[in-house]
Design a protein around this motif. Structure first.
Motif, PDB file in Angstrom:
ATOM      1  N   ASN A 114       0.841  -1.185   0.000  1.00  0.00           N
ATOM      2  CA  ASN A 114       0.000   0.000   0.000  1.00  0.00           C
ATOM      3  C   ASN A 114       0.887   1.250   0.000  1.00  0.00           C
ATOM      4  OD1 ASN A 114      -1.527   2.249   1.267  1.00  0.00           O
ATOM      5  ND2 ASN A 114      -3.163   0.731   1.344  1.00  0.00           N
ATOM      6  N   GLY A 156      -0.370   4.388   0.243  1.00  0.00           N
ATOM      7  CA  GLY A 156      -1.211   5.490   0.715  1.00  0.00           C
ATOM      8  C   GLY A 156      -0.540   6.440   1.701  1.00  0.00           C
ATOM      9  N   VAL A 160       5.326  -3.373   7.428  1.00  0.00           N
ATOM     10  CA  VAL A 160       4.005  -4.015   7.614  1.00  0.00           C
ATOM     11  C   VAL A 160       3.022  -3.774   6.452  1.00  0.00           C
ATOM     12  CG1 VAL A 160       4.234  -4.116  10.134  1.00  0.00           C
ATOM     13  CG2 VAL A 160       2.993  -2.200   9.136  1.00  0.00           C
ATOM     14  N   GLY A 161       3.512  -3.940   5.246  1.00  0.00           N
ATOM     15  CA  GLY A 161       2.627  -3.881   4.086  1.00  0.00           C
ATOM     16  C   GLY A 161       2.438  -2.501   3.494  1.00  0.00           C
ATOM     17  N   PHE A 162       3.056  -1.500   4.091  1.00  0.00           N
ATOM     18  CA  PHE A 162       2.916  -0.127   3.610  1.00  0.00           C
ATOM     19  C   PHE A 162       4.277   0.446   3.221  1.00  0.00           C
ATOM     20  CE2 PHE A 162      -0.812  -0.940   6.016  1.00  0.00           C
ATOM     21  CZ  PHE A 162      -1.808  -0.101   5.533  1.00  0.00           C
ATOM     22  N   GLY A 164       4.629 -12.950   2.978  1.00  0.00           N
ATOM     23  CA  GLY A 164       3.487 -13.175   3.867  1.00  0.00           C
ATOM     24  C   GLY A 164       2.316 -12.228   3.654  1.00  0.00           C
ATOM     25  N   TYR A 165       2.503 -11.151   2.905  1.00  0.00           N
ATOM     26  CA  TYR A 165       1.390 -10.192   2.736  1.00  0.00           C
ATOM     27  C   TYR A 165       0.234 -10.829   1.996  1.00  0.00           C
ATOM     28  CZ  TYR A 165       4.814  -6.571   3.977  1.00  0.00           C
ATOM     29  OH  TYR A 165       5.764  -5.812   4.594  1.00  0.00           O
ATOM     30  N   ARG A 166      -0.743 -11.323   2.729  1.00  0.00           N
ATOM     31  CA  ARG A 166      -1.868 -12.016   2.108  1.00  0.00           C
ATOM     32  C   ARG A 166      -2.797 -11.045   1.392  1.00  0.00           C
ATOM     33  NH1 ARG A 166      -5.906 -14.326   4.571  1.00  0.00           N
ATOM     34  NH2 ARG A 166      -6.444 -15.534   2.750  1.00  0.00           N
ATOM     35  N   PHE A 167      -2.883  -9.835   1.933  1.00  0.00           N
ATOM     36  CA  PHE A 167      -3.866  -8.898   1.366  1.00  0.00           C
ATOM     37  C   PHE A 167      -3.566  -8.601  -0.081  1.00  0.00           C
ATOM     38  CE2 PHE A 167      -1.423  -5.049   0.791  1.00  0.00           C
ATOM     39  CZ  PHE A 167      -0.322  -5.230   1.625  1.00  0.00           C
ATOM     40  N   GLU A 203      -3.085 -10.499  -2.496  1.00  0.00           N
ATOM     41  CA  GLU A 203      -3.560 -11.430  -3.531  1.00  0.00           C
ATOM     42  C   GLU A 203      -4.752 -10.829  -4.265  1.00  0.00           C
ATOM     43  OE1 GLU A 203      -4.150 -14.904  -1.153  1.00  0.00           O
ATOM     44  OE2 GLU A 203      -2.058 -14.743  -0.498  1.00  0.00           O
ATOM     45  N   GLU A 204      -5.183 -11.543  -5.275  1.00  0.00           N
ATOM     46  CA  GLU A 204      -6.292 -11.076  -6.122  1.00  0.00           C
ATOM     47  C   GLU A 204      -7.508 -10.595  -5.316  1.00  0.00           C
ATOM     48  OE1 GLU A 204      -6.329 -10.965  -9.635  1.00  0.00           O
ATOM     49  OE2 GLU A 204      -4.217 -11.115  -9.070  1.00  0.00           O
ATOM     50  N   GLY A 205      -8.236  -9.671  -5.860  1.00  0.00           N
ATOM     51  CA  GLY A 205      -9.487  -9.230  -5.255  1.00  0.00           C
ATOM     52  C   GLY A 205      -9.239  -8.548  -3.917  1.00  0.00           C
ATOM     53  N   ASP A 206      -8.283  -7.681  -3.958  1.00  0.00           N
ATOM     54  CA  ASP A 206      -7.740  -7.100  -2.772  1.00  0.00           C
ATOM     55  C   ASP A 206      -8.625  -6.102  -2.035  1.00  0.00           C
ATOM     56  OD1 ASP A 206      -6.093  -6.022  -1.089  1.00  0.00           O
ATOM     57  OD2 ASP A 206      -4.417  -6.242  -2.449  1.00  0.00           O
ATOM     58  N   PRO A 207      -8.786  -6.244  -0.738  1.00  0.00           N
ATOM     59  CA  PRO A 207      -9.550  -5.210  -0.020  1.00  0.00           C
ATOM     60  C   PRO A 207      -8.655  -4.042   0.394  1.00  0.00           C
ATOM     61  CG  PRO A 207      -8.980  -6.946   1.519  1.00  0.00           C
ATOM     62  CD  PRO A 207      -8.360  -7.309   0.176  1.00  0.00           C
ATOM     63  N   GLY A 208      -7.317  -4.248   0.368  1.00  0.00           N
ATOM     64  CA  GLY A 208      -6.430  -3.223   0.926  1.00  0.00           C
ATOM     65  C   GLY A 208      -6.231  -2.107  -0.063  1.00  0.00           C
TER      66      GLY A 208
END
Ligand code: SF4
Lengths: 370, 95
Positions: free
Chosen positions: B32, B34, B51-53, B85-88, B90-95
Motif C-alpha cells: 500500500n 497510501g 508491515v505492508g505499507f 506473507g502479505y496475504r492482502f 492477492e487477487e481481489g484485494d480489499p487493501g
C-alpha cells in the motif's frame, strides 16, 4: 569487531570510531541512550560496542513496542481470542509474549483461533474472507506502525466492514523519553533518536529535550555508520556545550515528518489520558486509542475486557533493563530461566528487545562487559 | 515487526491507485502506498516497506546497500518471509 568487517566500508567505520575517540573528553563518562529497539538490535548485531571507547556507554531505551506492553494488556488481547467466533490476529513478535495464562502460541495450541499476520491489511482481508467470524487485530507499535493501522481502519470504514476490530496498543515515543528524563537518578547525556518513527513524526517533537532538559538529540538511521555519526553529533554538541536536535537520517526523515500519515492518524486516533508501560509505569498522554467515530471497530468498546493489572515476576528485571538502569546480562534470570526458547520477559522475545539482541549477538556464555 | 525492507516499484496496480507491485529481491508483492505524500510513485522508484505499507521513498543506492546489509547479516530470509506473507496483496484485494 567480528561483524564490522562485513561492511562495505570498514575504513569509514574505523574513521568514525577515531573521530568519536577524538571528540569524547577522556576524563568524562558519557551515557548516550538509543531510544529505538531497532538501534539496540543494530548495535549488538554489528558489534558497535567494540569500536567505541570505554567511556562511552550506550544505554538501551524503551523503543521496543512488544517489550513495553504490560502483561495485563496481553491478557486483554488474549481474552478477545476466547470469544466464540473470534479470530485474533497479531504480528509474529507477539506470539511468544507471555500473558498470565500463557503465550498466544500456547493458547492457540489449546484451541483459540489466533493467527499471525504480517500487515494489518492481512487482518482486514481475513475479515472480508470470513464474514461469519469476527476478526480482531492486536495492534502494537510506535508511530512507525500506527499510520498503517489508521489507514486499515479508514479502509474498514469505507468498506462498512462489521466483523473487524482493532485492539489498539499504539504508543508514542516522546512521553516515554520525558518519563525517562524525569526519573530520579537517571543520568543520560544525550539521545540517538529513532529513525523510522521520526520519518512519520519529524524532528520537532524532540525539541523539548534540548530546550527543557539541555540534552542533545541526533535522529539516526540504522546502518552502523549512521549510528556512529549520530554519536559523533551528540558528542560534538556536548563538547561545545550545546543542545539541539540534529537529523543524521535526512535521506529518510523530513524535519516536519510525513503529513499524510499524521493526518490519517489524527482522523482515527486520540490520545489516551494515560497508559501503563512495562517498567516505566503509567505515563500520561503516551498512547493512542480509537476516537469515538471508530467505536464500532474498537475492540475495547466491542468486547468486555478484564483490564486487570499484572505485576511482573519478582526476579524478572525487565523494568530496570527498559529504563537503561541495568544491562540485559545483569538481570538475574538472563540466560538462565529466561532465554529465547523460554522467554520470561518480552525483552527476550522480540528481535528489538535488548535481552534477545544481547543474547543473540553479545552473549558468549560468560558475563560480558557492555 | 519493526523491520523496514527496501523494494523497487514494478507498477501501480490497475484500478487500485493505492497499491503498487513491488519487487523485493525477486519476490513480488503488492504494498500500500497510501502513506507517501505525493502518492505518485513511478515504476523504478525504490520504497522502504513496513508491515505492508511503503513508509517513504528512498534512493536506489541506499536501497541496494540495505539489501546487501540484510544479506550480510543473514536477515534477508526474514525480510523475504515477511514480504511473501502479505496475504492482502492477492487477487481481489480489499487493501
Ligand atoms: S532476561 Fe528476561 S526477565 Fe530478565 S530483563 Fe531480560 S526479558 Fe526480563
Amino acid at each position: 569487531m567480528k561483524y564490522v568487517d562485513e561492511f562495505r566500508d570498514p575504513e569509514l567505520i574505523a574513521r568514525a570510531a577515531q573521530e568519536i575517540a577524538r571528540t569524547a573528553e577522556p576524563s568524562r563518562h558519557y551515557r548516550i541512550m538509543e531510544v529505538c529497539g531497532g538501534h539496540t538490535h543494530a548495535i549488538y548485531r554489528h558489534g558497535l560496542r567494540d569500536v567505541l571507547p570505554e567511556n562511552i556507554e550506550l544505554v538501551h531505551g524503551p523503543g521496543c513496542p512488544v517489550c513495553v506492553l504490560p502483561t495485563g494488556r496481553v491478557d486483554d488481547g488474549l481474552a478477545i481470542a476466547q470469544h466464540p467466533g473470534a479470530i485474533l490476529t497479531c504480528f509474529g513478535d507477539m506470539l511468544r509474549v507471555p500473558g498470565t495464562k500463557g503465550t498466544p502460541l500456547e493458547l492457540k495450541a489449546r484451541g483459540a483461533d489466533i493467527r499471525m499476520v504480517y500487515s494489518p491489511l492481512d487482518a482486514l482481508r481475513l475479515a472480508v474472507d470470513n464474514p461469519k467470524r469476527h476478526v480482531c487485530f492486536f495492534a502494537i507499535g510506535f508511530e512507525t506502525t500506527a499510520p498503517s493501522t489508521a489507514l486499515t481502519l479508514l479502509r474498514a470504514q469505507e468498506l462498512g466492514l462489521r466483523n473487524f476490530s482493532v485492539f489498539c496498543n499504539h504508543v508514542t515515543i516522546v512521553p516515554a523519553m520525558r518519563a525517562i528524563l524525569d526519573s530520579p537518578g537517571m543520568r543520560i547525556d544525550g539521545f540517538v533518536g529513532p529513525g523510522h518513527v521520526s520519518s512519520i513524526t519529524g524532528c520537532r517533537p524532540y525539541e523539548f529535550v534540548a530546550r527543557d532538559y539541555g540534552k542533545p538529540v541526533a535522529v539516526a538511521g540504522f546502518e552502523p555508520l549512521d549510528i556512529l555519526e549520530a554519536i559523533i553529533m551528540v558528542l560534538r554538541q556536548l563538547r561545545a556545550g550545546e543542545a539541539k536536535v540534529e537529523n543524521q537520517y535526512r535521506r529518510i526523515v523530513p524535519w516536519e515528518g510525513n503529513p499524510v500519515a499524521l493526518r490519517a492518524m489524527a482522523r482515527v486516533f486520540e490520545l489516551r489520558p494515560y497508559f501503563e508501560w512495562r517498567g516505566l509505569g503509567f505515563i500520561s498522554q503516551s498512547a493512542l486509542k480509537l476516537n469515538a467515530s471508530f467505536a464500532q471497530w474498537d475492540a475495547e468498546v466491542q468486547f468486555e475486557l478484564p483490564g486487570i493489572r499484572v505485576t511482573d515476576p519478582k526476579a524478572a528485571q525487565c523494568g530496570e533493563v527498559l529504563k537503561g538502569v541495568l544491562k540485559p546480562h545483569q538481570c538475574k534470570l538472563f540466560a538462565k530461566e529466561c532465554n529465547p526458547e523460554h522467554p520470561i520477559g518480552a525483552l527476550m522475545v522480540s528481535s528489538e528487545g535488548a535481552c534477545a539482541a544481547y543474547y543473540r549477538y553479545a552473549h558468549r556464555g560468560d558475563p560480558v562487559s557492555a | 515487526m519493526c523491520l523496514a525492507i527496501p523494494g523497487q516499484v514494478v507498477n501501480i496496480v490497475p484500478e487500485q491507485p493505492l497499491l503498487a507491485k513491488v519487487d523485493v529481491g525477486g519476490v513480488r508483492r503488492n504494498v500500500n502506498v497510501g502513506l507517501l505524500e505525493d502518492a505518485a510513485v513511478q515504476p523504478g522508484d525504490w520504497v522502504l516497506i513496513h508491515v505492508g505499507f511503503a513508509l517513504s521513498k528512498i534512493g536506489e543506492e541506499e536501497a541496494r546497500d540495505q539489501l546487501r546489509m540484510l544479506r550480510a547479516m543473514g536477515e534477508d530470509e526474514l525480510a523475504m518471509e515477511e514480504v511473501r506473507g502479505y496475504r492482502f496483496s492477492e487477487e481481489g484485494d480489499p487493501g
